[in-house]
Write an enzyme that holds these catalytic residues in place. Structure first.
Site, PDB file in Angstrom:
ATOM      1  N   GLY A  43      -6.498  -2.615  27.455  1.00 34.23           N
ATOM      2  CA  GLY A  43      -5.659  -2.484  26.277  1.00 34.23           C
ATOM      3  C   GLY A  43      -6.101  -3.452  25.201  1.00 34.23           C
ATOM      4  O   GLY A  43      -6.734  -4.478  25.507  1.00 34.23           O
ATOM      5  N   GLN A  48      -5.649  -8.640  17.708  1.00 37.70           N
ATOM      6  CA  GLN A  48      -6.735  -9.243  18.495  1.00 37.70           C
ATOM      7  C   GLN A  48      -8.111  -9.007  17.880  1.00 37.70           C
ATOM      8  O   GLN A  48      -9.086  -9.637  18.286  1.00 37.70           O
ATOM      9  CB  GLN A  48      -6.750  -8.668  19.916  1.00 37.70           C
ATOM     10  CG  GLN A  48      -5.633  -9.165  20.797  1.00 37.70           C
ATOM     11  CD  GLN A  48      -5.794  -8.595  22.187  1.00 37.70           C
ATOM     12  OE1 GLN A  48      -5.414  -7.451  22.438  1.00 37.70           O
ATOM     13  NE2 GLN A  48      -6.373  -9.356  23.093  1.00 37.70           N
ATOM     14  N   CYS A  91      -6.361 -11.193  29.605  1.00 39.01           N
ATOM     15  CA  CYS A  91      -6.300 -10.792  28.196  1.00 39.01           C
ATOM     16  C   CYS A  91      -7.682 -11.018  27.599  1.00 39.01           C
ATOM     17  O   CYS A  91      -8.308 -12.044  27.871  1.00 39.01           O
ATOM     18  CB  CYS A  91      -5.262 -11.655  27.477  1.00 39.01           C
ATOM     19  SG  CYS A  91      -5.097 -11.301  25.722  1.00 39.01           S
ATOM     20  N   LEU A  92      -8.154 -10.070  26.789  1.00 36.07           N
ATOM     21  CA  LEU A  92      -9.491 -10.212  26.209  1.00 36.07           C
ATOM     22  C   LEU A  92      -9.580 -11.425  25.280  1.00 36.07           C
ATOM     23  O   LEU A  92     -10.677 -11.910  25.010  1.00 36.07           O
ATOM     24  CB  LEU A  92      -9.894  -8.938  25.454  1.00 36.07           C
ATOM     25  CG  LEU A  92     -10.098  -7.691  26.327  1.00 36.07           C
ATOM     26  CD1 LEU A  92     -10.484  -6.495  25.461  1.00 36.07           C
ATOM     27  CD2 LEU A  92     -11.169  -7.941  27.391  1.00 36.07           C
ATOM     28  N   HIS A 133       2.462  -6.129  27.540  1.00 38.36           N
ATOM     29  CA  HIS A 133       1.492  -7.156  27.133  1.00 38.36           C
ATOM     30  C   HIS A 133       0.985  -6.878  25.707  1.00 38.36           C
ATOM     31  O   HIS A 133       0.971  -7.778  24.863  1.00 38.36           O
ATOM     32  CB  HIS A 133       0.330  -7.176  28.152  1.00 38.36           C
ATOM     33  CG  HIS A 133      -0.767  -8.124  27.820  1.00 38.36           C
ATOM     34  ND1 HIS A 133      -1.091  -9.214  28.607  1.00 38.36           N
ATOM     35  CD2 HIS A 133      -1.637  -8.170  26.775  1.00 38.36           C
ATOM     36  CE1 HIS A 133      -2.092  -9.867  28.057  1.00 38.36           C
ATOM     37  NE2 HIS A 133      -2.447  -9.257  26.953  1.00 38.36           N
ATOM     38  N   GLU A 134       0.590  -5.628  25.460  1.00 43.99           N
ATOM     39  CA  GLU A 134       0.009  -5.299  24.144  1.00 43.99           C
ATOM     40  C   GLU A 134       1.059  -5.358  23.036  1.00 43.99           C
ATOM     41  O   GLU A 134       0.770  -5.826  21.936  1.00 43.99           O
ATOM     42  CB  GLU A 134      -0.655  -3.918  24.169  1.00 43.99           C
ATOM     43  CG  GLU A 134      -1.815  -3.775  25.151  1.00 43.99           C
ATOM     44  CD  GLU A 134      -2.851  -4.878  25.054  1.00 43.99           C
ATOM     45  OE1 GLU A 134      -3.041  -5.446  23.963  1.00 43.99           O
ATOM     46  OE2 GLU A 134      -3.473  -5.188  26.089  1.00 43.99           O
ATOM     47  N   HIS A 137       1.566  -8.736  21.622  1.00 50.41           N
ATOM     48  CA  HIS A 137       0.562  -9.162  20.632  1.00 50.41           C
ATOM     49  C   HIS A 137       1.012  -8.824  19.212  1.00 50.41           C
ATOM     50  O   HIS A 137       0.674  -9.538  18.254  1.00 50.41           O
ATOM     51  CB  HIS A 137      -0.778  -8.467  20.887  1.00 50.41           C
ATOM     52  CG  HIS A 137      -1.623  -9.123  21.936  1.00 50.41           C
ATOM     53  ND1 HIS A 137      -2.095 -10.412  21.823  1.00 50.41           N
ATOM     54  CD2 HIS A 137      -2.110  -8.647  23.117  1.00 50.41           C
ATOM     55  CE1 HIS A 137      -2.836 -10.708  22.897  1.00 50.41           C
ATOM     56  NE2 HIS A 137      -2.848  -9.657  23.694  1.00 50.41           N
TER      57      HIS A 137
END
Ligand code: CO
Length: 169
Positions: A43, A48, A91-92, A133-134, A137
């Site tokens: 995701g 991000q 997480c990226l 999670h997304e 953000h």
């Protein structure tokens, strides 16, 4: 498209409502999918990649050969949640860091697709986790904000290393 890494303040800004469902938006989502697959993520949220929009892409299989699993959410909002469970997340924006996070086991989300059509979808298990999670953000909330004090302590030195690397540029 580069993924912004913790603790870049861009990650704290979150997103703003999308108003134009145009070709630019579709191209942004497509570029986000490419970046996500390249980095082996499941995701990615627009903040991000430095874009302040309420736009999220995800594919819980994390594989570009499974385009059927791709979901784009514009201006998403969680309308209902059920259950609680802990599981490991990454997480990226935090390469190499994994920690247990408590999330609802199922969520119902209102969002718009790229065509501007209103959608209402229930997500469960891993998909529900990715969605939560997304969506965090988009409000500038990061998964490390949601750790128990024990988990926070466990990852503290890793976070400090990331902070030092950021200061050194
Ligand atoms: Co993330």
């Amino acid at each position: 498209m580069d993924v912004v890494k913790y603790p870049d303040p861009v990650l704290r800004r979150g997103g703003k409502a999308v108003t134009d469902f145009d070709a630019d938006l579709a191209e942004t989502a497509e570029a986000m999918f490419r970046t996500m697959y390249d980095q082996r993520g499941v995701g990615l949220a627009a903040p991000q990649v430095g874009i302040e929009l309420n736009l999220v892409v995800f594919n819980s299989v994390g594989d570009r050969s499974n385009r059927d699993g791709e979901i784009v959410m514009v201006n998403p909002e969680i309308k209902a949640r059920k259950g609680k469970e802990f599981a490991e997340e990454g997480c990226l924006s935090f390469p190499g860091l994994y920690a247990d996070v408590e999330r609802s086991t199922s969520v119902v989300v209102d969002y718009y697709d790229l065509q501007g059509l209103a959608q209402n979808t229930k997500f469960e298990g891993f998909e529900a986790r990715v969605v939560q999670h997304e969506l965090d953000h988009l409000r500038g909330v990061l998964f490390v904000d949601r750790l128990s004090s024990i988990e926070k302590l466990r990852v503290r030195s890793q976070l400090q290393e990331m902070e030092q690397r950021h200061r050194e540029g």
